[in-house]
Enzyme design. Structure first.
Site, mmCIF file in Angstrom:
data_model
loop_
_atom_site.group_PDB
_atom_site.id
_atom_site.type_symbol
_atom_site.label_atom_id
_atom_site.label_comp_id
_atom_site.label_asym_id
_atom_site.label_seq_id
_atom_site.Cartn_x
_atom_site.Cartn_y
_atom_site.Cartn_z
ATOM 1 N N ASN A 8 0.878 -1.172 0.000
ATOM 2 C CA ASN A 8 0.000 0.000 0.000
ATOM 3 C C ASN A 8 0.916 1.223 0.000
ATOM 4 O O ASN A 8 1.460 1.602 1.027
ATOM 5 C CB ASN A 8 -0.878 -0.038 1.263
ATOM 6 C CG ASN A 8 -1.830 1.141 1.344
ATOM 7 O OD1 ASN A 8 -1.853 1.998 0.451
ATOM 8 N ND2 ASN A 8 -2.612 1.194 2.405
ATOM 9 N N LYS A 15 3.594 0.966 2.859
ATOM 10 C CA LYS A 15 3.262 -0.022 3.884
ATOM 11 C C LYS A 15 3.214 -1.390 3.216
ATOM 12 O O LYS A 15 2.774 -1.491 2.068
ATOM 13 C CB LYS A 15 1.899 0.298 4.499
ATOM 14 C CG LYS A 15 1.892 1.616 5.231
ATOM 15 C CD LYS A 15 0.541 1.881 5.867
ATOM 16 C CE LYS A 15 0.581 3.234 6.542
ATOM 17 N NZ LYS A 15 -0.684 3.931 6.525
ATOM 18 N N ARG A 92 -2.763 -2.098 -3.284
ATOM 19 C CA ARG A 92 -3.919 -1.227 -3.163
ATOM 20 C C ARG A 92 -3.772 -0.124 -4.221
ATOM 21 O O ARG A 92 -2.761 0.571 -4.267
ATOM 22 C CB ARG A 92 -3.934 -0.597 -1.780
ATOM 23 C CG ARG A 92 -5.096 0.310 -1.624
ATOM 24 C CD ARG A 92 -5.045 1.010 -0.306
ATOM 25 N NE ARG A 92 -6.344 1.541 -0.019
ATOM 26 C CZ ARG A 92 -6.732 1.924 1.178
ATOM 27 N NH1 ARG A 92 -5.923 1.789 2.190
ATOM 28 N NH2 ARG A 92 -7.922 2.410 1.359
ATOM 29 N N HIS A 180 -12.786 3.722 -0.255
ATOM 30 C CA HIS A 180 -12.708 2.804 0.904
ATOM 31 C C HIS A 180 -13.383 1.465 0.600
ATOM 32 O O HIS A 180 -13.861 0.770 1.498
ATOM 33 C CB HIS A 180 -13.361 3.434 2.172
ATOM 34 C CG HIS A 180 -12.635 4.636 2.681
ATOM 35 N ND1 HIS A 180 -13.271 5.815 3.010
ATOM 36 C CD2 HIS A 180 -11.323 4.842 2.908
ATOM 37 C CE1 HIS A 180 -12.375 6.701 3.413
ATOM 38 N NE2 HIS A 180 -11.185 6.138 3.361
ATOM 39 N N HIS A 207 -16.874 4.099 7.885
ATOM 40 C CA HIS A 207 -15.414 3.937 7.926
ATOM 41 C C HIS A 207 -14.852 5.273 8.389
ATOM 42 O O HIS A 207 -14.761 6.226 7.616
ATOM 43 C CB HIS A 207 -14.901 3.570 6.522
ATOM 44 C CG HIS A 207 -13.412 3.475 6.433
ATOM 45 N ND1 HIS A 207 -12.737 2.280 6.326
ATOM 46 C CD2 HIS A 207 -12.450 4.430 6.452
ATOM 47 C CE1 HIS A 207 -11.437 2.504 6.286
ATOM 48 N NE2 HIS A 207 -11.237 3.809 6.354
ATOM 49 N N GLY A 209 -11.732 6.944 9.758
ATOM 50 C CA GLY A 209 -10.298 6.960 10.040
ATOM 51 C C GLY A 209 -9.773 8.333 9.696
ATOM 52 O O GLY A 209 -10.524 9.313 9.751
ATOM 53 N N ARG A 240 -9.156 16.803 5.181
ATOM 54 C CA ARG A 240 -10.017 17.109 4.016
ATOM 55 C C ARG A 240 -11.374 17.591 4.508
ATOM 56 O O ARG A 240 -11.873 17.097 5.522
ATOM 57 C CB ARG A 240 -10.199 15.854 3.160
ATOM 58 C CG ARG A 240 -8.943 15.421 2.436
ATOM 59 C CD ARG A 240 -9.108 14.051 1.797
ATOM 60 N NE ARG A 240 -8.412 13.008 2.545
ATOM 61 C CZ ARG A 240 -8.598 11.707 2.381
ATOM 62 N NH1 ARG A 240 -9.463 11.262 1.492
ATOM 63 N NH2 ARG A 240 -7.923 10.831 3.103
ATOM 64 N N MET A 283 -7.870 12.644 16.001
ATOM 65 C CA MET A 283 -9.062 12.656 16.857
ATOM 66 C C MET A 283 -8.707 12.483 18.331
ATOM 67 O O MET A 283 -9.363 13.053 19.202
ATOM 68 C CB MET A 283 -10.029 11.563 16.385
ATOM 69 C CG MET A 283 -11.339 11.560 17.111
ATOM 70 S SD MET A 283 -12.197 13.163 17.030
ATOM 71 C CE MET A 283 -12.967 13.092 15.424
ATOM 72 N N ARG A 284 -7.656 11.719 18.631
ATOM 73 C CA ARG A 284 -7.268 11.540 20.043
ATOM 74 C C ARG A 284 -6.904 12.885 20.671
ATOM 75 O O ARG A 284 -7.320 13.189 21.779
ATOM 76 C CB ARG A 284 -6.059 10.599 20.151
ATOM 77 C CG ARG A 284 -6.438 9.157 19.999
ATOM 78 C CD ARG A 284 -5.230 8.309 19.729
ATOM 79 N NE ARG A 284 -4.668 8.626 18.419
ATOM 80 C CZ ARG A 284 -3.899 7.820 17.730
ATOM 81 N NH1 ARG A 284 -3.547 6.662 18.217
ATOM 82 N NH2 ARG A 284 -3.451 8.153 16.540
ATOM 83 N N ILE A 328 -10.923 5.622 14.073
ATOM 84 C CA ILE A 328 -11.801 6.303 15.028
ATOM 85 C C ILE A 328 -12.998 5.410 15.373
ATOM 86 O O ILE A 328 -13.365 5.255 16.536
ATOM 87 C CB ILE A 328 -12.272 7.655 14.442
ATOM 88 C CG1 ILE A 328 -11.074 8.568 14.149
ATOM 89 C CG2 ILE A 328 -13.260 8.339 15.382
ATOM 90 C CD1 ILE A 328 -11.416 9.829 13.353
ATOM 91 N N GLU A 378 -8.236 -4.262 5.320
ATOM 92 C CA GLU A 378 -8.123 -4.088 3.872
ATOM 93 C C GLU A 378 -6.992 -4.942 3.298
ATOM 94 O O GLU A 378 -7.093 -5.456 2.186
ATOM 95 C CB GLU A 378 -7.868 -2.603 3.561
ATOM 96 C CG GLU A 378 -9.084 -1.740 3.866
ATOM 97 C CD GLU A 378 -8.736 -0.313 4.259
ATOM 98 O OE1 GLU A 378 -8.062 -0.136 5.300
ATOM 99 O OE2 GLU A 378 -9.137 0.616 3.552
#
Ligand code: AMP
Length: 404
Positions: A8, A15, A92, A180, A207, A209, A240, A283-284, A328, A378
């Site tokens: 990916n 990755k 991917r 996604h 989804h 994330g 975004r 988000m954390r 998330i 995925e």
């Protein structure tokens, strides 16, 4: 042991994961790694299946200036140090355009067709294709499979596929593709085991994330998505904006004098949770912050999920289950509580203790709509597609396949 390599590749990281092929084609993840900091502070990190460290090494910037160089280093490490010679490599690829409604074995002709979609996903497609090209050049005998984020949504009907613009643009490829898809496909295939009673019914999958979208599924197939032509539309994301009046883009160009390239950079990197909060795209950090702008960003995120869920429930004409997935969705019990509150009018109610434990089923017994947390995978999806194409089978097309 035979293995499948999954790649990916993004703009600054590659990755990779390795899956051992066991009897009857079962796949077992053995390595998870990545080279990040490409062009800045390159670093190879890899762990075994149990999280045991296998490699952690820094490289000089000149040694890993781009994705092909990173691929070469990861490949050399896998071949020479871990002694892995994959049977095939699955990639991917963000955009399969209107043509590709399922994964495909790659050759030079396929790469040339996928090049045409670079304009549709300029920040992702070139990086996704770079390692495919390097492997084609260096190891032409190794089969490669491209798996698309758009493919799962090719089951959309014309109403979900169109914008209200002249037909010529649709014919050129300006369509509501949705993204996604590998994550949604994984969830669609998992539901028959997890919740057979609702797997074929009307399900919204969120989804959530650093990229975020939602998919409306019926009979395990995608019928509508919050994302469209690009991965910018729909829900607000880490950087975004999600849904935005196109007039804002015109304003940026005419009043702010921004070029197309500047607008693109702005929309992909400076907006969303980061832009709205001015604090972070993570988000954390936002949930932990006392900054009022951070609170606004979190409120906006959950508000827009609620609005979009209403839209998808209208597309489905009802709702039989709701699924949270991705970073998330899988990890933030607080965001799930807030989203569930927004869905209260649909009869959604959470079981607080189950939600705090991140249980699979987190809705209260009284909830009219069951709510699930299902970790997505995925990479496993890509490995499965790659193996099935390698075995000479056609990779399943969601249109034809019974998902149970
Ligand atoms: P993904 O793109 O699916 O890897 O998700 C990445 C996002 O998940 C990050 O931006 C984090 O903000 C978010 N995330 C991961 N763990 C948590 C957590 N425990 N609570 C809130 N957000 C989280």
């Amino acid at each position: 042991m035979d293995s499948i390599l999954v790649v990916n590749a993004g703009s600054s990281s590659v990755k990779f994961q390795v899956f051992a092929v066991e009897c009857e084609g079962r796949l077992r993840r053995t390595i998870k790694g990545q080279i990040d900091g490409i062009g800045s502070r390159p670093r190879l990190r890899a762990n075994g299946a149990g999280g045991d460290p296998m490699a952690d090494r820094a490289y000089p910037i000149e040694a890993v200036g781009d994705v092909p160089a990173a691929m070469e280093i990861a490949g050399a490490w896998l071949r020479n140090e871990v002694r892995i010679q994959p049977l095939a490599v699955g990639h991917r690829v963000v955009h399969g355009g209107p043509d590709f409604e399922r994964p495909v074995l790659v050759d030079h002709g396929v790469v040339a067709r996928l090049e045409r979609f670079v304009a549709l996903a300029p920040l992702h497609q070139p990086h996704n294709l770079a390692p495919i090209r390097s492997i084609l050049a260096g190891f032409p005998a190794v089969p490669q499979v491209a798996c698309f984020d758009t493919a799962f949504h090719r089951t959309h009907g014309p109403l979900a596929d169109h914008y209200a613009i002249p037909h010529q643009l649709h014919a050129e490829g300006v369509r509501r593709y949705g993204f996604h898809g590998l994550s949604y496909e994984y969830i669609s295939r998992s539901l028959p085991q997890i919740a057979p009673a609702i797997a074929k019914r009307r399900v919204i999958v969120a989804h959530l994330g650093s990229g975020a979208s939602m998919c409306a599924m019926k009979e395990g197939l995608s019928v509508e998505s919050t994302m469209g032509f690009t991965a910018l539309d729909g829900l607000p994301m880490g950087t975004r904006p999600g849904q935005l009046d196109p007039g804002v883009v015109l304003y940026l160009i005419s009043e702010k004098g921004m070029t197309a390239a500047k607008v693109q950079d702005f929309l992909y990197r400076d907006c969303g949770l980061k832009g709205l909060s001015g604090v972070s795209n993570d988000m954390r950090e936002l949930e932990a912050s006392t900054d009022p702008q951070a609170k606004l960003a979190v409120d906006y995120f959950t508000y827009r999920i609620g609005l979009n869920a209403g839209m998808l429930a209208a597309a489905l004409q009802g709702l039989d289950a709701f699924v949270f997935t991705a970073g998330i969705g899988e990890n933030s019990s607080g965001i799930r509580v807030r989203v569930a509150e927004r869905l209260g009018w649909l009869g959604v109610a959470l079981d607080a203790a189950a939600n705090d434990r991140h249980s699979r089923l987190i809705s209260a017994k009284s909830s009219l709509v069951p709510v699930y947390v299902i970790p997505t995978d995925e990479e496993l999806m890509i490995a499965q597609h790659t193996l099935s194409l390698l075995m000479g089978g056609q990779s399943p097309n969601p249109r034809n396949e019974r998902v149970s």
